[in-house]
Structure formats: C-alpha cells, structure tokens
Design an enzyme around this catalytic site. Sequence first.
Site, mmCIF file in Angstrom:
data_model
loop_
_atom_site.group_PDB
_atom_site.id
_atom_site.type_symbol
_atom_site.label_atom_id
_atom_site.label_comp_id
_atom_site.label_asym_id
_atom_site.label_seq_id
_atom_site.Cartn_x
_atom_site.Cartn_y
_atom_site.Cartn_z
ATOM 1 N N VAL A 22 -14.354 38.265 -9.347
ATOM 2 C CA VAL A 22 -14.505 37.571 -10.623
ATOM 3 C C VAL A 22 -15.748 36.685 -10.618
ATOM 4 O O VAL A 22 -16.583 36.754 -11.519
ATOM 5 C CB VAL A 22 -13.245 36.721 -10.923
ATOM 6 C CG1 VAL A 22 -13.458 35.867 -12.172
ATOM 7 C CG2 VAL A 22 -12.039 37.625 -11.103
ATOM 8 N N THR A 90 -5.771 33.234 -6.431
ATOM 9 C CA THR A 90 -4.497 32.514 -6.438
ATOM 10 C C THR A 90 -3.414 33.499 -6.007
ATOM 11 O O THR A 90 -2.729 34.087 -6.840
ATOM 12 C CB THR A 90 -4.185 31.934 -7.839
ATOM 13 O OG1 THR A 90 -4.490 32.920 -8.836
ATOM 14 C CG2 THR A 90 -5.004 30.695 -8.099
ATOM 15 N N THR A 125 -6.185 32.367 -12.162
ATOM 16 C CA THR A 125 -4.901 32.534 -12.836
ATOM 17 C C THR A 125 -3.858 31.630 -12.192
ATOM 18 O O THR A 125 -3.600 31.723 -10.995
ATOM 19 C CB THR A 125 -4.430 33.996 -12.752
ATOM 20 O OG1 THR A 125 -5.444 34.843 -13.285
ATOM 21 C CG2 THR A 125 -3.147 34.192 -13.536
ATOM 22 N N CYS A 265 -3.564 40.538 -9.272
ATOM 23 C CA CYS A 265 -3.239 40.082 -10.623
ATOM 24 C C CYS A 265 -1.835 40.515 -11.040
ATOM 25 O O CYS A 265 -0.903 39.739 -11.009
ATOM 26 C CB CYS A 265 -4.275 40.611 -11.623
ATOM 27 S SG CYS A 265 -5.913 39.885 -11.439
ATOM 28 N N ARG A 336 -6.592 43.890 -1.272
ATOM 29 C CA ARG A 336 -5.644 42.776 -1.322
ATOM 30 C C ARG A 336 -4.373 43.186 -2.059
ATOM 31 O O ARG A 336 -4.415 43.720 -3.151
ATOM 32 C CB ARG A 336 -6.273 41.567 -2.030
ATOM 33 C CG ARG A 336 -7.335 40.850 -1.220
ATOM 34 C CD ARG A 336 -7.943 39.716 -2.014
ATOM 35 N NE ARG A 336 -8.650 40.215 -3.185
ATOM 36 C CZ ARG A 336 -9.115 39.415 -4.147
ATOM 37 N NH1 ARG A 336 -8.920 38.111 -4.089
ATOM 38 N NH2 ARG A 336 -9.770 39.939 -5.177
#
Length: 439
Positions: A22, A90, A125, A265, A336
């Site tokens: 990101v 996160t 997030t 996500c 990940r």
Amino acid sequence: MDLYEKIVKGKAKMSVVGLGYVGLPIAVSFSKKIGVIGFDINKEKIELLKKGIDPTKEVGNEALTACAVEFTSDESRLLEAKFHIVAVPTPVNPNHTPNLNPIESASRILGRYLTEGSMVVFESTVYPGVTEEICVPLLEEESGLKCGVDFKVGYSPERINPGDKVHRLESIIKVVSGMDQETVDIVAKVYELVVEAGIYRAESIKVAEAAKIIENSQRDINIAFMNELSIIFNKMGIDTKSVLETAGTKWNFLHFYPGLVGGHCIGVDPYYLTYKAEQMGYHSQVILSGRRINDTMGKYVVENLVKQLIKANVPVNNAKVAILGFTFKENCPDTRNTKVIDIVYELAEYGIIPLIADPIADVRQAKCEYGIEFHSIDEIIDVDALVLAVAHGEFIKFTHSDFQRFYKDVPNEKKVLIDIKGVLKRKEYEAAGYRYWRL
C-alpha cells in the site's frame, strides 16, 4: 499559507511510513507532484528500493527507478516532513485478536519527530476508534504535543488491491476523514493531487474506519456463502461453477466464487470488527460463521484430494503431490496469511510433503514465515496429484500437454487434478480420464 499550499509550493514535504503493497504505490504516485520521504524500518527493503528493485511488484522497477521518492530507514528524516501518511500492516495474532504492534510502533516512531503544524493521516485498516483512542495518545506521548492544538489527525482507508493493475490508487474513489473540518479539507486537497476518481468525505474518522472494515467483511461473508454452496453441491454431484454461471444470468445476482480466503485484508479484517463488537458486549453470528467456513477450506480441499487418490487406487501414504502457487492471490508475490499453507499442513497429517512451485512468490517471505522452500516448475515431475492452488497468469496458460508432463507415466484415471479456482476446462480433463475436482 495553509499546509496544503506549503506542500504544493515545495515548502513542506510528505512522508509515507511503511513501504509495502500500500505505502509504496502511495509514495511513488505522490512523488510525481510533491516532495516525498519514503520511510520503512526494513533496511534491506530500503536498499532494494534505492536500487530500483520493487519487491512488491506493485509499481514495477521502471517506475520505481524514475520516481523521486527519498527512500530511507533513518527515522530522524521524518522531521523534514509536515504531512505524514501511515500505511503499515494490521495483522491478527494466532488467536485471531488484532495485532496492533505495527501501527503502535509506527505511531511512536513518528511521534518522536512530529512538529507543530503537522498532519498525520492513517491508512491502515483498523476497527473504529483505533486512530483517536490508540494512535493519537501515542503521538502525543512521544512528541509532547497536543492533538488538535499542535497537530491534526485524519484517516483515509487504503483501497489498493494488490496485483490488480486496473483498480489503482488513482482510479479508486478515495475516502477521507479528519478530526475537524479544516483537517478534512486539507486531507482531501492533498489526495486530489493524485486521485483521479474523486474524493468522498466521510462524516467522521470512526465512520471511515468502519466503512473500510465492512468492505472486506462483506466480501468475506459472500465468499463463505459460495464455499458453503460448494460443499453442498459437491455432495449432490453438481458442479458449483456451472450453478453460479447459470444463476449469474439474473441481473441482480452477486458474482462471487468459492476459494481460499487469505491475505492481509479479507481474511483478517473481519476479526478486527468482531473483536471490537465483543468489547461492546455483542458476539458476532454472521461474520464469525463466515470466517469459520473460510478458515476450514484448506482442510476440505485435502480431504477431497485424498478421496480422489483412493478412487484412483493410489496409496495415500506414498503419494507424490505438487502444489502450483503459494501466494494469497494470483499474480501477486505476497504470501502473508496465505491459505495455501493450510493445504500444506493438512497434507502433512497424511504423511505427505508436497512439492511447491511458485515463480511469483516472495521467496524470502515464504521461508521466514512458513519455512517453505519452493521448487522450480521443471522439478515438478512424476506426481500422482497436482493442486492448481493459485491462478497465476503463467499457470492458467498451461495446456493439457503441459499438465501431462508433471505426472507419472500411468493411465490418466490414476492422475488427480485439483483445480481450486476452477480455471481449467473441466469437461476436457474429465473426458481425458483425469480424476478432476474443483470447489
């Protein structure tokens, strides 16, 4: 002269804290318009970026080489910037509770070099309340400054889709929010420098945080429904993909498909929302039900692989199985929270150590996080079963003859082919005699 004017006139710089999937595209995009300091604590990554090597493959080496970002792992250089964007991961802990260590650490580092008149925008997030209740106190503690008086904060949730070359920072509507109207106005104008799709001003920081977390939770629930349908239809002997294609002819049918749900996500964010809900005394029913289904799909795939081996009269304990693809999604190097690892672990329960090939995956990340070492495609030979786990562009170009060379020289009815994403022509392989199975 407000902060926005200082930025566009070159009198103030932006910093981007966290240069992953990101943060890196954000830094590169803004560097075409304003001065940008790109900071990451990973010194090896910074050295790669300085050499023009993009480990994320999100912006590409050519664009990286041509950009004007000042890459650094020296945190003191954050002192040079006035507008800060924090874009760190996160993740969740093994018990599925939020792991806020990265964002807390980033807040402490940034706080040490925060100056009066600065603005901090978080993109990570999080559940509603993290920005104002956790990050702001850390910024104040480290800086000695007062939020709302000496510096301002905003929140603009990231919407970049790793590996997607169409939906980019510039082409996705950007949600922005701030602690007050002045902050919202400045944050909006700054992002308008690079975002062509437009800006949406959220009512508050908590609204923006909540909006982001339900975007991915919604997708998770919809995919869980597809996975449950796949389990049901498999028992009925009905092809799920054919059912979905048929149902999809209705104008308002939502086009979701079964599959492994991993990544940083969709497979993570629902746990942030349910964690906060439980703190408020509400135990999620729908969201956690969807998570439970999606978290068990790796086990379900292996159970059906084993069934196909038995049908093919191939001894399970001596079976040679290969897995094509290890990343959490196609055409992206990120491993990940990949759910392919669940297949690997479940195969181990049957005494099977698979051969894994993934020419796109981040080799170092897979080794450090999972202890996985990849094989080259040429090393995939003499297998009994093949799992097409990730639909990388290179894999979906494989022809019938390409797959044929991976297997042992035995009749096709002894060859098991597991097509998780359903990208192959089912009838073609079944007609050839393969033991073909897909979700």
